[in-house]
Design a protein around this motif. Structure first.
Motif, PDB file in Angstrom:
ATOM      1  N   GLY B 163       0.800  -1.223   0.000  1.00 37.65           N
ATOM      2  CA  GLY B 163       0.000   0.000   0.000  1.00 37.65           C
ATOM      3  C   GLY B 163       0.834   1.275   0.000  1.00 37.65           C
ATOM      4  N   GLN B 164       0.154   2.396  -0.081  1.00 40.85           N
ATOM      5  CA  GLN B 164       0.820   3.698  -0.094  1.00 40.85           C
ATOM      6  C   GLN B 164       1.705   3.862   1.139  1.00 40.85           C
ATOM      7  OE1 GLN B 164      -1.485   7.215  -0.706  1.00 40.85           O
ATOM      8  NE2 GLN B 164      -2.875   6.213  -2.152  1.00 40.85           N
ATOM      9  N   HIS B 165       2.900   4.344   0.928  1.00 41.18           N
ATOM     10  CA  HIS B 165       3.861   4.595   2.011  1.00 41.18           C
ATOM     11  C   HIS B 165       4.191   3.335   2.818  1.00 41.18           C
ATOM     12  CE1 HIS B 165       3.882   8.999   1.762  1.00 41.18           C
ATOM     13  NE2 HIS B 165       2.621   8.881   1.410  1.00 41.18           N
ATOM     14  N   ALA B 166       3.753   2.191   2.378  1.00 35.22           N
ATOM     15  CA  ALA B 166       4.035   0.960   3.131  1.00 35.22           C
ATOM     16  C   ALA B 166       5.422   0.439   2.734  1.00 35.22           C
ATOM     17  CB  ALA B 166       2.972  -0.083   2.852  1.00 35.22           C
ATOM     18  N   GLN B 167       5.995  -0.368   3.619  1.00 39.61           N
ATOM     19  CA  GLN B 167       7.346  -0.877   3.372  1.00 39.61           C
ATOM     20  C   GLN B 167       7.455  -2.340   3.761  1.00 39.61           C
ATOM     21  OE1 GLN B 167      10.526   1.225   5.330  1.00 39.61           O
ATOM     22  NE2 GLN B 167       9.572   3.206   4.893  1.00 39.61           N
ATOM     23  N   ALA B 168       8.174  -3.094   2.953  1.00 39.98           N
ATOM     24  CA  ALA B 168       8.362  -4.503   3.287  1.00 39.98           C
ATOM     25  C   ALA B 168       9.646  -5.039   2.659  1.00 39.98           C
ATOM     26  CB  ALA B 168       7.178  -5.317   2.794  1.00 39.98           C
ATOM     27  N   GLU B 169      10.109  -6.114   3.257  1.00 35.83           N
ATOM     28  CA  GLU B 169      11.200  -6.870   2.640  1.00 35.83           C
ATOM     29  C   GLU B 169      10.743  -8.313   2.505  1.00 35.83           C
ATOM     30  OE1 GLU B 169      14.900  -7.107   4.838  1.00 35.83           O
ATOM     31  OE2 GLU B 169      15.724  -8.531   3.384  1.00 35.83           O
ATOM     32  N   ILE B 170      10.859  -8.849   1.301  1.00 39.87           N
ATOM     33  CA  ILE B 170      10.439 -10.229   1.064  1.00 39.87           C
ATOM     34  C   ILE B 170      11.607 -10.997   0.451  1.00 39.87           C
ATOM     35  CG2 ILE B 170       8.851 -11.724  -0.233  1.00 39.87           C
ATOM     36  CD1 ILE B 170       6.796  -9.425  -0.062  1.00 39.87           C
ATOM     37  N   ILE B 171      11.880 -12.153   1.034  1.00 44.34           N
ATOM     38  CA  ILE B 171      12.956 -13.000   0.514  1.00 44.34           C
ATOM     39  C   ILE B 171      12.339 -14.304   0.039  1.00 44.34           C
ATOM     40  CG2 ILE B 171      15.106 -14.208   1.086  1.00 44.34           C
ATOM     41  CD1 ILE B 171      14.623 -11.946   3.658  1.00 44.34           C
ATOM     42  N   GLU B 172      12.479 -14.606  -1.224  1.00 47.50           N
ATOM     43  CA  GLU B 172      12.032 -15.896  -1.741  1.00 47.50           C
ATOM     44  C   GLU B 172      13.264 -16.779  -1.891  1.00 47.50           C
ATOM     45  OE1 GLU B 172       9.105 -16.192  -4.951  1.00 47.50           O
ATOM     46  OE2 GLU B 172       9.231 -14.016  -5.109  1.00 47.50           O
ATOM     47  N   HIS B 173      13.170 -17.956  -1.332  1.00 46.32           N
ATOM     48  CA  HIS B 173      14.313 -18.866  -1.381  1.00 46.32           C
ATOM     49  C   HIS B 173      13.833 -20.213  -1.914  1.00 46.32           C
ATOM     50  CE1 HIS B 173      17.915 -20.742   1.034  1.00 46.32           C
ATOM     51  NE2 HIS B 173      18.135 -20.705  -0.252  1.00 46.32           N
ATOM     52  N   PHE B 174      14.549 -20.746  -2.887  1.00 46.86           N
ATOM     53  CA  PHE B 174      14.140 -22.002  -3.520  1.00 46.86           C
ATOM     54  C   PHE B 174      15.211 -23.052  -3.318  1.00 46.86           C
ATOM     55  CE2 PHE B 174      12.060 -18.522  -5.604  1.00 46.86           C
ATOM     56  CZ  PHE B 174      10.769 -18.974  -5.852  1.00 46.86           C
ATOM     57  N   ILE B 175      14.837 -24.133  -2.629  1.00 49.24           N
ATOM     58  CA  ILE B 175      15.781 -25.239  -2.485  1.00 49.24           C
ATOM     59  C   ILE B 175      15.048 -26.555  -2.782  1.00 49.24           C
ATOM     60  CG2 ILE B 175      17.274 -24.087  -0.800  1.00 49.24           C
ATOM     61  CD1 ILE B 175      15.889 -25.468   1.428  1.00 49.24           C
TER      62      ILE B 175
END
Lengths: 248, 415
Positions: B163-175
């Motif tokens: 969303g507006q002004h929202a912040q996130a960090e997403i890590i996708e890891h494939f094993i």
């Protein structure tokens, strides 16, 4: 310590050094001066072991070993150090890691224990003060984003940490303002000792006001044309290099 | 037929129409997808994979685990008060108006760049995925770590709506576990509202019999910023299409890619950035280090549309081949349809720098360690942009393990 005999060196088929002789003993400070293209940098690069120089004849003996048979790293382990005219930037390689690896490789070669991390950092901080290098430079990549003066200072700092027996300073003074020159020269002077030798390659007499040499050599046309004491540098400044050739 | 079923059916029809890409397609010239034909069908079984201690350990993060494309709730740890949902759950429980919204998550935008049969197949057959809806001004206090573990073919479909002004960090890891020949087909859709920020990492570390096909599609509104880190270490064959639409004024994206390949591995990234609005910035840094008989493909295209004035775009791709049998095909492309822009792009293929090698050796580093160190530093420079130090150091270690490394170098970096 170093004995250069009748050294002939070509680059891309062009003769640069044409029978150069030079003897350097422990405890001495030598200055090599000369016009552009005389072969000054060629000499320092050949001593440090850089590729691309064809040694057609002559020899270099360092502490009784044939220097020309040694790889650049073997020369470093044996105590040869070149402060580069144009230190290269190496992004991603940490300044302190490089020095630690260099110091420990040398110690390993000498059969000494590796330095522990704490002792090493103490030494590094001490030596950084010697050349008034901001401690933040220690954790940065080698020379990356350093100004010209900072790069030169970093070279002398590395020299202080690696403690070479034979240090070659290739135009360390060029591009330095007067304050930086004073600091760098101060650092070099503190490293003078009876068991070490220093060779300064320079265009200018100015540096020699700060680091007083025992010998001044004039290198032109691939050979040492004249050798004298500090007063020779003053004469040179006054009369130029042609005077040397005429008054050989 | 419900709207949802219909959307899935449409996607299947589209897949049948498109088929799998062939090497006659310009965008698939260097990557042979034909051998993946028999691996398409997902086997969404929640096998007894012993997952304890798998993935990035010591990471302080919310966690979502997918096993063979199915959400494993028991292995997961989600924040309170944030909508992080399972796509399969959503689909199962959808009724009425909801269904239309959910159906949109399965819609294939056939006009989007680099659309291919795998993407259509993904929409038709996805078994699960993460649906993340971050409200305006919300800040995800910890990174969300999405761990994919597979030993079967799987089809996974994520949507990240920030969303507006929202912040996130997403890590996708494939094993992966075991040594089945299997295909992971993954799509991640990212929508960033005004001034939203997402840092998005994809670390592909599947086994050497696995294949991996991915699409990351990003749409950015005004002044949003998106940072991507794509790391290809695993799989026999992997292909990622990364498509960024700079749709709102002042949006910026920063795309980082690293391949470290050996053996007969093949990795291909096609990236496409569309500058559609004024004052947008794009940065792209891709590096590959290729050993053995491995093959890297990088195709980066930046398209500056009419009206996208004051565009600032910079793309750089560097490649080091450690073996004479390794191969890189690189093609940076730039298309500009207005005058008022600042764009640069370039690619290099090369050996290590002689001056740097000599410098290191003159300081007492052995020739071998100097080469290895410069190679590692070259790869590591891409990772500098990774703000999460736990993830970065995990990737560094994994990349380091794949690069040639003597005892000297280990000592040097280990201390």
């Amino acid at each position: 310590m170093l004995e250069v005999k009748d050294l002939h060196v070509s680059v891309d088929g062009k003769k640069i050094l044409k029978g150069l002789n030079l003897t350097i003993n422990a405890g001495e400070v030598h200055a090599i001066m000369g016009p552009n293209g005389a072969g000054k940098s060629t000499l320092s690069n050949v001593i440090a072991g850089r590729d691309g120089y064809e040694i057609t004849s002559g020899s270099i003996t360092y502490k009784n070993d044939d220097l020309l048979e040694m790889s650049p790293e073997e020369r470093a382990w044996a105590g040869v150090f070149l402060a580069f005219q144009y230190p290269v930037e190496i992004p991603g390689v940490n300044n302190t890691y490089l020095l630690k690896a260099g110091v420990n490789a040398k110690r390993k070669h000498q059969g000494l224990e590796e330095l522990d991390a704490f002792d090493f950092m103490q030494t590094v901080k001490e030596k950084a003060k010697l050349v008034e290098l901001d401690p933040s430079f220690l954790s940065r990549s080698v020379n990356e984003g350093f100004s010209g003066g900072e790069k030169k200072r970093n070279e002398i700092f590395q020299m202080a940490v690696l403690e070479p027996s034979l240090a070659l300073l290739d135009e360390t003074d060029s591009g330095l303002d007067i304050d930086a020159l004073r600091i760098v020269a101060g650092g070099v002077n503190k490293l003078r000792s009876p068991d070490k030798a220093i060779v300064m390659i320079t265009h200018y007499q100015r540096l020699l006001d700060y680091i007083e040499p025992d010998f001044v050599h004039v290198l032109a046309d691939g050979v040492i044309q004249k050798t004298g004491d500090k007063s020779l540098a003053v004469e040179l400044e006054k009369h130029g290099y042609d005077w040397v050739k005429e008054n050989k | 037929m419900s709207v949802l079923t219909q959307t899935r059916q449409d996607a299947l029809n589209l897949f049948e129409k498109l088929g799998l890409p062939t090497q006659r397609d310009e965008d698939w010239k260097y990557t042979d997808a034909s051998r993946l034909k028999d691996l398409l069908e997902p086997t969404p079984v929640d096998e007894n994979i012993h997952i304890k201690d798998m993935g990035i350990t010591g990471l302080d993060a919310y966690r979502m685990v997918f096993i063979n494309g199915l959400f494993a709730e028991a292995e997961s740890n989600l924040p309170e008060g944030v909508s992080i949902l399972s796509l399969a759950e959503l689909e199962k429980n959808s009724v009425g108006d909801d269904a239309e919204g959910i159906a949109k998550l399965f819609t294939v935008d056939t006009q989007a760049p680099l659309i291919n049969g795998f993407n259509a197949y993904n929409a038709a057959k996805a078994s699960d995925g993460a649906v993340i809806i971050l409200a305006d001004h919300a800040i995800l206090t910890k990174p969300l770590y999405i761990l994919h573990i597979s030993n079967q073919s799987n089809v996974i479909r994520h949507s990240f709506m920030i969303g507006q002004h929202a912040q996130a960090e997403i890590i996708e890891h494939f094993i992966s576990t075991g040594d089945n020949k299997a295909l992971s087909n993954s799509c991640s859709f990212v929508a960033l509202k005004a001034e939203a920020h997402l840092e998005h990492s994809r670390i592909q570390q599947e086994g050497d019999k696995q294949s991996h096909v991915a699409r990351v599609q990003v749409k950015q509104c005004k002044k949003s910023s998106y940072t991507f880190h794509g790391v290809e270490l695993g799989a026999a064959l992997s292909r990622t299409d990364l498509v960024v639409n700079l749709h709102g004024e002042g949006a910026s994206c920063d795309l980082n890619g690293l391949f470290v390949l050996g053996g007969r591995q093949h990795a291909d990234h096609h990236t496409r950035i569309d500058h559609k609005a004024p004052h947008c910035t794009s940065r792209e840094l891709y590096r590959t280090v290729l050993d053995g008989r491995s093959h890297g493909v990088f195709n980066g295209k930046v398209l500056v549309h009419e009206g996208a004035i004051k565009t600032d775009s910079n793309m750089s791709n560097g490649n080091i081949l450690l073996s004479k049998n390794a191969e890189i095909d690189t093609k940076p492309e730039l298309e500009i349809y207005n005058d008022d822009v600042k764009c640069a792009h370039g690619a290099t293929i090369g050996q290590l720098d002689d001056k740097q090698l000599f410098y290191l050796r003159s300081r007492g580093i052995s020739a071998e360690a100097a080469q290895e160190l410069l190679t590692f530093a070259f790869a590591d420079e891409v990772l500098v942009a990774m703000r999460n130090q736990t993830v970065r150091s995990y990737v560094e270690k994994a990349a380091f393990a794949k690069l040639p490394h003597s005892d000297d170098l280990e000592e040097m970096l280990g201390s």
